[in-house]
Design a protein around this motif. Structure first.
Motif, PDB file in Angstrom:
ATOM      1  N   GLU A 502       0.855  -1.255  -0.071  1.00 51.24           N
ATOM      2  CA  GLU A 502       0.011   0.066   0.096  1.00 51.24           C
ATOM      3  C   GLU A 502       0.867   1.272  -0.184  1.00 51.24           C
ATOM      4  OE1 GLU A 502      -3.920   1.368   2.581  1.00 51.24           O
ATOM      5  OE2 GLU A 502      -2.175   0.646   3.686  1.00 51.24           O
ATOM      6  N   ALA A 503       1.832   1.421   1.040  1.00 53.59           N
ATOM      7  CA  ALA A 503       2.930   2.493   0.958  1.00 53.59           C
ATOM      8  C   ALA A 503       3.586   2.500  -0.361  1.00 53.59           C
ATOM      9  CB  ALA A 503       3.805   2.258   2.285  1.00 53.59           C
ATOM     10  N   ARG A 504       3.888   1.462  -0.897  1.00 49.56           N
ATOM     11  CA  ARG A 504       4.594   1.565  -2.364  1.00 49.56           C
ATOM     12  C   ARG A 504       3.746   2.167  -3.494  1.00 49.56           C
ATOM     13  NH1 ARG A 504       9.105  -2.200  -2.583  1.00 49.56           N
ATOM     14  NH2 ARG A 504      10.249  -1.922  -0.879  1.00 49.56           N
ATOM     15  N   GLU A 505       2.550   1.787  -3.512  1.00 54.54           N
ATOM     16  CA  GLU A 505       1.612   2.289  -4.371  1.00 54.54           C
ATOM     17  C   GLU A 505       1.389   3.761  -4.367  1.00 54.54           C
ATOM     18  OE1 GLU A 505      -1.402   1.676  -7.503  1.00 54.54           O
ATOM     19  OE2 GLU A 505       0.062   0.323  -6.938  1.00 54.54           O
ATOM     20  N   LYS A 506       1.073   4.167  -3.039  1.00 57.00           N
ATOM     21  CA  LYS A 506       1.129   5.496  -2.838  1.00 57.00           C
ATOM     22  C   LYS A 506       2.330   6.190  -3.218  1.00 57.00           C
ATOM     23  CE  LYS A 506      -2.513   4.974   0.858  1.00 57.00           C
ATOM     24  NZ  LYS A 506      -2.608   4.978   2.570  1.00 57.00           N
ATOM     25  N   GLU A 511       5.450  -1.164  -9.458  1.00 51.90           N
ATOM     26  CA  GLU A 511       6.059  -2.310  -9.531  1.00 51.90           C
ATOM     27  C   GLU A 511       6.572  -2.933  -8.293  1.00 51.90           C
ATOM     28  OE1 GLU A 511      10.394  -4.298 -11.653  1.00 51.90           O
ATOM     29  OE2 GLU A 511       9.532  -2.211 -12.273  1.00 51.90           O
ATOM     30  N   GLY A 512       7.086  -2.131  -7.394  1.00 46.55           N
ATOM     31  CA  GLY A 512       7.326  -2.778  -6.101  1.00 46.55           C
ATOM     32  C   GLY A 512       6.300  -3.071  -5.359  1.00 46.55           C
ATOM     33  N   ALA A 513       5.050  -2.388  -5.407  1.00 43.87           N
ATOM     34  CA  ALA A 513       3.979  -2.593  -4.882  1.00 43.87           C
ATOM     35  C   ALA A 513       3.151  -4.083  -5.425  1.00 43.87           C
ATOM     36  CB  ALA A 513       2.765  -1.581  -5.114  1.00 43.87           C
ATOM     37  N   GLU A 514       3.363  -4.427  -6.648  1.00 34.31           N
ATOM     38  CA  GLU A 514       2.852  -5.411  -7.374  1.00 34.31           C
ATOM     39  C   GLU A 514       3.785  -6.866  -6.624  1.00 34.31           C
ATOM     40  OE1 GLU A 514       1.935  -5.704 -11.386  1.00 34.31           O
ATOM     41  OE2 GLU A 514       0.753  -3.814 -11.350  1.00 34.31           O
ATOM     42  N   TYR A 531      -6.687  -4.881  -3.256  1.00 34.32           N
ATOM     43  CA  TYR A 531      -6.355  -3.382  -3.194  1.00 34.32           C
ATOM     44  C   TYR A 531      -5.662  -2.630  -4.287  1.00 34.32           C
ATOM     45  CZ  TYR A 531      -3.899   1.048  -1.599  1.00 34.32           C
ATOM     46  OH  TYR A 531      -3.436   2.347  -1.414  1.00 34.32           O
ATOM     47  N   LEU A 532      -4.709  -3.415  -4.961  1.00 33.51           N
ATOM     48  CA  LEU A 532      -4.091  -2.676  -6.030  1.00 33.51           C
ATOM     49  C   LEU A 532      -5.018  -2.680  -7.385  1.00 33.51           C
ATOM     50  CD1 LEU A 532      -0.488  -4.128  -5.940  1.00 33.51           C
ATOM     51  CD2 LEU A 532      -1.185  -2.081  -5.068  1.00 33.51           C
ATOM     52  N   ALA A 533      -5.728  -3.796  -7.417  1.00 32.15           N
ATOM     53  CA  ALA A 533      -6.556  -3.881  -8.593  1.00 32.15           C
ATOM     54  C   ALA A 533      -7.557  -2.814  -8.613  1.00 32.15           C
ATOM     55  CB  ALA A 533      -7.404  -5.329  -8.491  1.00 32.15           C
ATOM     56  N   GLN A 534      -8.273  -2.491  -7.424  1.00 34.22           N
ATOM     57  CA  GLN A 534      -9.164  -1.419  -7.042  1.00 34.22           C
ATOM     58  C   GLN A 534      -8.680   0.013  -7.264  1.00 34.22           C
ATOM     59  OE1 GLN A 534     -10.693  -2.354  -3.195  1.00 34.22           O
ATOM     60  NE2 GLN A 534     -11.710  -4.259  -3.731  1.00 34.22           N
TER      61      GLN A 534
END
Length: 876
Positions: A502-506, A511-514, A531-534
């Motif tokens: 979640e922190a990486r996505e924000k 790539e790191g988040a996935e 979460y990433l898909a949404q």
């Protein structure tokens, strides 16, 4: 295979042979036997008739009792005959169980079966019936006539929950019911594997239900399977009995925060309206009943009454609680330090099995400097030996235990788990009464530094590390939260991996988040992928979102299947959408079918919508039927709406009639609405009556009539609303009487309103007494209100006292509001004192109502707190 001569199965032939032998032995005619068994003459005759139908279980049980034959054995033959000799479902006859094997607490010393020379069953004290037993009796009566039921008793440790369940099922033992206690290799695994095999006339025994519903990997699937068992008529009747501590019941039934994780949605649905609170102590009537049994020769109760006449805590006393507490209070400093470290570990989320190395390393900072200086080289060995000495038989404050090994082939998640996931060396288990004591008495304390250091260096189970990382964060111990979260991720902790993803996505590192999300999925938790898909979906990247949903579905996530079904529907692929929705429903996620049904209805395909809605209802989700009923009602199809609503009601959804009634109100059909509202009330749902009463704004008499009808159906909130109505019209005396009536039925809102009235009248003492009573019944608003009023009048000490009382009941809002107010007034020291108390409670994630409250921690301590409550220096 059938008997060559008669065509009967061997089991039926044997059953009839044994019945005939019993009748001959007692020299009874069939007419005499019918009278003795309270059965019809034809029923008895058919039971003995060669080539006749298999007699019912009730008939066989009655005949067996009348002929003094073993009921259980004959019922086994009856079941084999009725089922063609198929293997029965899990469990064994209730009469074959020993209550202590079902975790009924032992009381007193063992007794030996006369002449056996071996240890026999422990003596059970006489049983004192209380209010909750009547509800259990009602559930047993329901299942005896064919209606499946579930009851989950909620109460603190050693209050008699399991014993109450054991006593409740005894009438079913006489009817030949089975009892299944899923236990091996773990409770959750056993339940998940065999719930689909549970047959009719079975008690499903979910003692300590947190081990089933709280299991991160299987809990939601277990809840869905139990729900499906209950709503599938051909599998019943069954009785599901469970027990929970209050904190677990609250955890599983609390609504999820908007946008946050909702890990217990199916558990919440399962428990809704099906929990039953059990009091901590005996009331006057129960104490009197216990005294009668004691006077009649029950030595265990007589002994307990010598210590508990004042506080009524007889179940705890019988379970050895006082001696456990005495052992804790009188323990050597080193032993007490080990116990307190174990108490803190359990209340902050570490599992039942506590590694000895962890406890040993955690203990030092619980000791004073003087006691620490006196430790010898063998202090830990001596302390563990001291705590292993039992009280009342098998109970010990801290006992060594041996976790059962897993006996399942490896799955992808377990195969890739780090080799250090299981604790090395001996593990110990804290007595559950001391665990409960620690949760209550130590809730205002943050564990010391040695505890967190030992957790970081000695614990390896991902869930333990995940839970402690969250506990540290909620206590604003940010540095320890950071390190524990990374260690949890290193050991495959799925919640930690999700938070890091979640922190990486924000931060924009997709790539790191996935990568982190896939690691979590590899360990059995696909929430990060969802979460990433949404997030991708919100950003307009539908293709990326569907790829991630597909990855989650490939890992077995049925929520992902449901979201994929929606995506296929939006893309126009109805066949693909239905296939995916049914796959999700087969795994307990029926929302996809509900969603598709509503889309079909909107598109004008009523037949397709009803088909999908019934499929969802067959899987235990009647929401689609209710929503379709509302849609038909709004479209003017009243007959179709009522048909669908009744179908939902027949499957246990009492909201259907109530919601239909509200649609009728909106359409102006008050008479029709009231008819439906009364039907809903007859099914146990009084909400519509209350809604109609509130709609009668200018018709006081009509409103009062409807509120009275709701109250007559057991709705104490209706009394509260009626009191408010009286108050609005100036009848304060009448309002007070109704508030008191509602309060006498345990309505916490009414108690809170009475507290406000006392405060308005200047009776602060009476107001506080009522506010505490309201808090005891679940409404902390009055305590918070009084705390803020005290602060406004300048009584800071009184405000703090009331704020802490509210926090003791789980509501820390007043503490944080006072802290923010003092900070704004320039009183930093006062603000820090109150905010630190809230942090030590572990409630810094409270849903605040203002920016000043939500940011007070970061303003006071931007880098967090050390375990001792001092500000943490800047760190990276």
């Amino acid at each position: 295979m059938h008997d060559d001569q008669s065509g009967d199965s061997p089991a039926l032939t044997d059953l009839r042979r044994r019945l005939e032998a019993g009748r001959a032995r007692m020299r009874l005619s069939k007419t005499d036997l019918a009278g003795r068994a309270a059965l019809g003459r034809t029923t008895v005759s058919e039971a003995f008739q060669i080539d006749g139908p298999v007699p019912s279980a009730e008939t066989v049980a009655a005949l067996a009792r009348a002929l003094r034959l073993p009921v259980g054995e004959l019922l086994e033959l009856q079941r084999d005959a009725a089922g063609g000799g198929e293997r029965p479902g899990p469990g064994r006859l209730i009469g074959e169980w020993e209550p202590h094997d079902l975790e009924v607490h032992p009381a007193g010393h063992s007794r030996v079966v006369d002449g056996s020379g071996v240890s026999g069953t422990r003596a059970l004290p006489g049983y004192v019936r209380r209010d909750h037993d009547r509800v259990l009796d009602e559930a047993v009566r329901d299942v005896a006539v064919g209606r499946s039921r579930i009851v989950v008793l909620v109460g603190t440790s050693s209050t008699g929950k399991t014993r109450a369940c054991w006593e409740a099922v005894q009438p079913l033992a006489e009817r030949g019911w089975r009892l299944w206690h899923p236990f091996d290799p773990t409770r959750a695994e056993a339940a998940l594997e065999d719930l689909h095999r549970v047959g009719p006339r079975t008690v499903v025994w979910l003692n300590e239900a947190q081990h089933y519903l709280g299991d991160r990997a299987a809990g939601e699937r277990i809840a869905a399977a139990v729900h499906h068992l209950l709503v599938t008529p051909e599998r019943g009747p069954v009785l599901v009995l469970g027990t929970l501590w209050p904190e677990y019941a609250h955890q599983y039934t609390a609504l999820a925060t908007p946008g946050g994780e909702d890990p217990y949605s199916r558990a919440r649905e399962l428990l809704s309206g099906r929990t039953l609170s059990i009091p901590d102590s005996f009331d006057a009537l129960a104490l009197a009943a216990a005294a009668v049994l004691a006077e009649g020769g029950d030595r265990l109760l007589a002994d307990a009454l010598t210590r508990t006449r004042t506080d009524g805590r007889i179940p705890q006393d019988l379970a050895g609680a006082p001696e456990l507490l005495n052992r804790y209070q009188r323990a050597s400093p080193a032993a007490k330090a080990l116990l307190e470290a174990a108490m803190d570990a359990r209340r902050l989320g570490v599992g039942l099995h506590l590694p000895q190395a962890f406890l040993t390393d955690a203990a030092p900072d619980y000791l004073s400097q003087s006691d620490y200086d006196q430790l010898t080289d063998d202090w830990a060995e001596a302390a563990f030996a001291e705590l292993a000495e039992p009280v009342h038989g098998r109970q010990a404050p801290l006992r060594r235990t041996t976790p059962r090994p897993l006996r399942r082939p490896p799955t992808p998640s377990t195969a890739t788990a780090p080799p250090s996931a299981q604790p090395a060396g001996p593990v110990f288990q804290l007595a559950d009464y001391l665990e409960q004591h620690g949760r209550t008495t130590r809730r205002w304390l943050c564990p010391p530094s040695s505890f967190w250091y030992a957790a970081h260096t000695r614990l390896t189970r991902p869930d333990d590390l995940d839970n402690l990382a969250q506990a540290a964060e909620r206590r604003h111990r940010l540095q320890w939260a950071h390190h524990l979260r990374h260690r949890a991720a290193d050991h495959g902790g799925t919640r930690a991996l999700y938070r890091l993803a979640e922190a990486r996505e924000k931060a924009g590192d997709r790539e790191g988040a996935e990568t982190l999300a896939r690691q979590a999925a590899d360990h059995g938790d696909t929430y990060a992928l969802l979460y990433l898909a949404q997030a991708r979906e919100r950003a307009g990247d539908r293709q990326g979102a569907e790829t991630l949903y597909r990855q989650a579905a490939d890992h077995g996530d049925t929520d992902a299947l449901a979201r994929l079904a929606e995506a296929r529907e939006k893309a126009g692929d109805q066949e693909g959408a239905e296939t995916l929705a049914r796959q999700a429903a087969d795994h307990g996620k029926t929302n996809a079918l509900v969603h598709l049904a509503l889309r079909r209805e909107k598109a004008g395909d009523q037949e397709g919508a009803e088909t999908l809605a019934r499929q969802a209802a067959d899987q235990g989700n009647t929401e689609a039927l209710v929503r379709l009923a509302e849609a038909r009602e709004k479209a003017g199809d009243q007959e179709g709406a009522e048909t669908l609503a009744r179908q939902a009601a027949d499957q246990g959804n009492t909201d259907a009639m109530a919601r239909l009634a509200m649609v009728r109100v909106e359409a102006g059909d008050r008479k029709g609405a009231e008819t439906l509202a009364r039907q809903a009330a007859d099914h146990g749902n009084t909400y519509a009556l209350g809604y109609l009463a509130r709609e009668r704004a200018g018709d006081r008499e009509g409103a009062e009539t409807l509120y009275r009808q709701a109250a007559d159906h057991g709705d104490t909130d209706a009394l509260y609303q009626l009191a408010m109505l009286r108050e609005e019209t100036g009848d304060r005396e009448g309002a007070g009487i109704l508030y008191r009536q509602a309060a006498d039925h345990g309505d916490a809102d009414a108690l809170a309103r009475l507290a406000e009235a006392q405060e308005e009248a200047g009776d602060w003492e009476g107001a506080e007494t009522l506010a505490r009573q309201a808090a005891d019944h679940g409404n902390t608003y009055a305590l918070v209100h009084l705390a803020l009023r005290r602060e406004a009048t300048g009584d800071r000490e009184g405000a703090e006292t009331l704020a802490r009382q509210a926090a003791d009941h789980g509501n820390t809002y007043a503490l944080f509001h006072l802290a923010a107010g003092r900070e704004e007034a320039g009183d930093r020291e006062g603000a820090e004192t109150l905010a630190r108390q809230g942090a030590d409670l572990g409630d810094t994630n409270y849903p605040f109502y203002s920016e000043a409250e939500s940011r007070v921690f970061l303003r006071l301590w931007p880098d967090g707190l050390d375990p001792d409550g001092t500000p943490t220096p800047r760190w990276q």
